[in-house]
Design a protein around this motif. Structure first.
Motif, mmCIF file in Angstrom:
data_model
loop_
_atom_site.group_PDB
_atom_site.id
_atom_site.type_symbol
_atom_site.label_atom_id
_atom_site.label_comp_id
_atom_site.label_asym_id
_atom_site.label_seq_id
_atom_site.Cartn_x
_atom_site.Cartn_y
_atom_site.Cartn_z
ATOM 1 N N LYS A 108 0.833 -1.208 0.000
ATOM 2 C CA LYS A 108 0.000 0.000 0.000
ATOM 3 C C LYS A 108 0.865 1.255 0.000
ATOM 4 C CE LYS A 108 -3.654 2.260 2.624
ATOM 5 N NZ LYS A 108 -4.404 2.241 3.884
ATOM 6 N N ARG A 109 1.945 1.210 0.755
ATOM 7 C CA ARG A 109 2.830 2.381 0.793
ATOM 8 C C ARG A 109 3.488 2.622 -0.561
ATOM 9 N NH1 ARG A 109 5.472 2.906 6.823
ATOM 10 N NH2 ARG A 109 3.468 2.849 7.869
ATOM 11 N N LEU A 112 0.766 4.190 -2.779
ATOM 12 C CA LEU A 112 0.508 5.598 -2.474
ATOM 13 C C LEU A 112 1.687 6.480 -2.898
ATOM 14 C CD1 LEU A 112 -1.212 5.262 1.026
ATOM 15 C CD2 LEU A 112 -2.283 5.906 -1.123
ATOM 16 N N LYS A 115 1.530 6.915 -6.660
ATOM 17 C CA LYS A 115 0.455 7.837 -7.049
ATOM 18 C C LYS A 115 0.804 9.281 -6.669
ATOM 19 C CE LYS A 115 -3.360 4.599 -7.285
ATOM 20 N NZ LYS A 115 -4.695 4.213 -6.797
ATOM 21 N N LYS A 116 1.475 9.431 -5.541
ATOM 22 C CA LYS A 116 1.889 10.774 -5.129
ATOM 23 C C LYS A 116 2.876 11.368 -6.144
ATOM 24 C CE LYS A 116 4.891 11.609 -1.699
ATOM 25 N NZ LYS A 116 5.419 11.652 -0.318
ATOM 26 N N TRP A 119 1.032 12.216 -9.322
ATOM 27 C CA TRP A 119 0.205 13.403 -9.087
ATOM 28 C C TRP A 119 1.058 14.671 -9.197
ATOM 29 C CZ3 TRP A 119 -4.787 14.793 -8.573
ATOM 30 C CH2 TRP A 119 -5.091 15.976 -7.917
ATOM 31 N N ALA A 120 2.249 14.639 -8.598
ATOM 32 C CA ALA A 120 3.138 15.804 -8.640
ATOM 33 C C ALA A 120 3.579 16.110 -10.068
ATOM 34 C CB ALA A 120 4.354 15.560 -7.749
ATOM 35 N N ARG A 122 1.607 15.688 -12.571
ATOM 36 C CA ARG A 122 0.334 15.892 -13.286
ATOM 37 C C ARG A 122 -0.025 14.672 -14.138
ATOM 38 N NH1 ARG A 122 0.791 19.238 -9.947
ATOM 39 N NH2 ARG A 122 0.759 21.496 -10.188
#
Lengths: 159, 162
Positions: A108-109, A112, A115-116, A119-120, A122
């Motif tokens: 899970k880490r 995440l 995805k982080k 996301w940064a 874009r």
């Protein structure tokens, strides 16, 4: 047919037609896969841990090992191949296999952290096959960006 | 179901709601099992925490509280906004309020039957917003990548409706 096999923390990319980029038995690791449909280039990184700050020496030697350094290295490699920048993202892995009590859930880490980072930048996943408690072998095709996943018990499926 | 079983069931709903909500901010929050008990009487406030509270109006009266160290809220802001500079107080306030809003929505949606409507108020901020009450409360602690946070459910209605 060319086959590029990636091990733990490896990353690779190709725009040679008929090439398959493959990594075996992802457990808590996450495969981040990029595909540029304009130049038909595909790339994959086999992320083992979330954050390079825990071992900067390792991150320098093997940037694909960590989510942050792995994704930026893969994007750089795609750029070297002439990527248009219009990439699809697909994700697989991030299972919780070793610890059924979900303590220190590395899968899970990793998910995440990946995805982080996306996301940064874009970016977001077009499709994903994450979590659960099964290992996944992942094969990404340069011809069309399709991903074939497989598991001894579950068989084969595509994303 | 006896009281202890109801509390355990409520706790499971809270754990799931918090864990799923924190994923929005790319933070892994795991319930670690009373590794750092929440108590309003203890001076744990030294850790520079932020507080949010939301009132539940229907189908029962209750209150949900969220307590997070500032450091964690800053991390969440940096993750979501990809900020390099220190986020403003306004951003931090908005973030903890929205986090509690999402947790409350997920919690009620998961513990109530699908057809049941629910209504809650707007998040309020600050330690002063907490109501002084002797009502039932269930405090659940989490480890968010090494940083603790707490969610406290207050009101007998939680046990009645869980």
């Amino acid at each position: 047919m060319n086959e590029i096999i990636l091990g733990l923390g490896d990353y690779g990319a190709s725009k040679t037609p008929g090439t398959i980029i493959k990594t075996y038995a992802l457990g808590s690791c996450v495969a981040v896969m990029l595909y540029d449909p304009v130049i038909q280039a595909a790339g994959m990184v086999h992320v083992v841990l979330p954050d390079s700050s825990i071992d900067s020496k390792k991150a320098q030697q093997k940037p694909g090992y960590f989510a942050d350094t792995g994704i930026s290295s893969l994007l750089a490699l795609m750029e070297q191949l002439g990527s248009s920048g219009q990439v699809w993202v697909k994700l697989a892995g991030g299972a919780q296999i070793a610890d059924p009590n979900f303590r220190f859930n590395v899968g899970k880490r990793n998910t995440l952290a990946v995805k982080k980072c996306l996301w940064a930048l874009r970016l977001g996943a077009l499709t994903e096959d994450l979590g659960g408690d099964l290992s996944r072998t992942v094969a990404l095709r340069t011809d069309d960006g399709m991903v074939v996943l497989s598991n001894p018990k579950k068989g084969e499926w595509m994303i | 179901m006896n009281n202890a079983e109801l509390r355990e069931k409520l706790k499971t709903h809270i754990i799931n709601a918090v864990s799923e909500s924190m994923e929005m901010f790319f933070v892994d929050a795991e319930h670690m099992g009373e590794y750092l008990d929440y108590s309003e009487g203890i001076d744990w406030i030294n850790m520079d925490a932020l507080y949010a509270e939301i009132l539940i109006f229907f189908p029962f009266s209750g209150e949900l509280r969220l307590i997070m160290p500032r450091q964690l809220v800053v991390t969440m802001a940096e993750n979501v906004y990809s900020m390099e500079e220190e986020p403003s107080e306004q951003i931090l306030d908005d973030l903890i309020a929205e986090t509690l809003n999402v947790i409350a929505g997920r919690l009620l949606a998961s513990m109530l039957p699908p057809s049941e409507r629910f209504k809650f108020g707007l998040p309020e901020l600050g330690e002063d917003s907490f109501l002084e009450t002797d009502a039932f409360s269930e405090a659940v602690d989490f480890d968010a990548e090494g940083i603790p946070l707490w969610v406290v459910a207050c009101g007998e209605g939680f046990l009645e409706y869980v």
